[in-house]
Each structure stands twice: as C-alpha cells, then as structure tokens.
Motif scaffolding. Structure first.
Motif, PDB file in Angstrom:
ATOM      1  N   THR A  47       5.813   1.073   0.144  1.00  0.00           N
ATOM      2  CA  THR A  47       5.583   2.422  -0.354  1.00  0.00           C
ATOM      3  C   THR A  47       4.756   3.173   0.677  1.00  0.00           C
ATOM      4  O   THR A  47       3.691   2.701   1.076  1.00  0.00           O
TER       5      THR A  47
ATOM      6  N   THR B  81       9.463   4.535  -1.974  1.00  0.00           N
ATOM      7  CA  THR B  81       9.360   3.077  -2.047  1.00  0.00           C
ATOM      8  C   THR B  81      10.713   2.458  -1.713  1.00  0.00           C
ATOM      9  O   THR B  81      11.739   2.891  -2.227  1.00  0.00           O
TER      10      THR B  81
ATOM     11  N   SER C 248       6.029  10.477  -1.997  1.00  0.00           N
ATOM     12  CA  SER C 248       5.986   9.027  -1.918  1.00  0.00           C
ATOM     13  C   SER C 248       7.404   8.454  -1.959  1.00  0.00           C
ATOM     14  O   SER C 248       8.243   8.914  -2.730  1.00  0.00           O
TER      15      SER C 248
END
Length: 195
Positions: free
Chosen positions: A113, A150, A148
């Motif tokens: 991440t 991931t 973000s």
C-alpha cells in the motif's frame, strides 16, 4: 524404535547367513554393511528433522514507512525501505535493504500500500529477483487529496529469492511525495507464506 528393530532383524539374518564356528559375534557384526552406515543414517535423519521443522515454521511480515517522505528524497528505480517492522516471523524481511528474502520455498502472498500526497503521482512495482511481478500507480496529481493504492501479488519463491518494492515513476506539483503519518494513512509492505 522401528529403526532399531529393523537393524536387529538385518543383523540376525546376517549372523545366521554368515556364521560359522570359527567366527565370533563381534566379527560378524563388524562385517554387516548396515552397521557401517548407521552414523550416516543418523546424520540424514537429523537433517530431515531440521528440514521438516523449517517447513512447519510460519513466515509472515508487516512493515511500514515510519514517516512521510518528501519528493526530494525519492527517485525513480529507488527500492522503498519500509523501516517500521511490526511483524517478522521467519526473519525474511530486512528493513535496511527493503527486501524480503524467502527463508523456504513456497507460494507467498504480498501486499503493498502506497499513498501519494496531494497533487503528486507515484508509480511502483513489486519485483522478484529483478523481474517485475505487479505494478500500481497512486495518481493524485489532479486532486487536492491523498490517494492510496494497494496491490496484492501471489509469487512462487525458491529459498533465497528476493521480493521488494521499487519506484518506477514520480511527478509532483509541490514538495510532497509519499505520505505515511500513521494517523490517516500509511505506506506498508507485507506478506506471508501460503504453502
């Protein structure tokens, strides 16, 4: 216990097959080829026990970047070093190099991440032994908010293989790069052995 019974049986058969009135039990015992190989068998058994124990050991790690990193300290092809290690079962992850080294052969699952700061873009790769296995991009260049991303990446590894995260592209409208303040977001690298 079964090994000792097996050895006794072999010796018993050998004694009856080779015995004569002039041979002593000790002479016959010394001639048995199985007796000579007992130390080698013990060494091999101990080695197999150690290998089984190694395979039973669970392997997992979780590490994060301890602070936000300004764009001036980041560069393309840089290996990210997740320096805050919270879990490292099997001791496969090295926070100084940023690399995970497989302690044993198996199928592993990795998660990465990364958070781009406002008005920045960071592209990164999951790499195994210098071969890209997955890549992602956290593109917040047009927004005033952090973004973000991931990645989840299954990777078969042989003992000694390495896996790490490398930056492949950077762009920013200001000085901020990766955000990892541990209040709102964090950049992390983790993985575990599936089988």
């Amino acid at each position: 216990m079964n090994l000792y019974l097996f050895i006794f049986a072999i010796l018993f058969v050998g004694i009856h097959a080779k015995s004569s009135k002039s041979s002593s039990f000790c002479e016959i015992f010394q001639q048995c080829p199985l007796v000579a190989s007992i130390p080698e068998m013990k060494t091999e058994i101990e080695g197999l026990k150690a290998e089984v124990q190694k395979l039973k050991t669970s392997i997992a790690f979780y590490a994060s970047i301890s602070r936000s990193i300004p764009m001036s300290q980041l560069h393309t092809h840089m290996i990210l070093k997740y320096d805050r290690v919270e879990l490292n079962q099997g001791n496969g992850y090295n926070k100084h190099s940023g690399m995970f080294t497989a302690p044993v052969t198996g199928l592993y699952m990795f998660f990465v991440t990364n958070n781009a700061a406002d008005y920045s873009t960071i592209s990164f790769k999951v790499v195994k032994n210098n071969v890209v296995k997955n890549q992602g991009i956290s593109d917040a260049i047009a927004t005033g908010a952090r973004l973000s991303v991931t990645l989840a990446t299954p990777v078969p590894l042989v003992s000694g293989d390495t896996v790490y995260v490398k930056i492949s592209y950077l762009r920013a409208k200001h000085a901020y790069g990766l955000t990892s303040d541990h209040r709102h977001d964090e950049c992390s690298f983790s993985g575990y052995k599936i089988n």
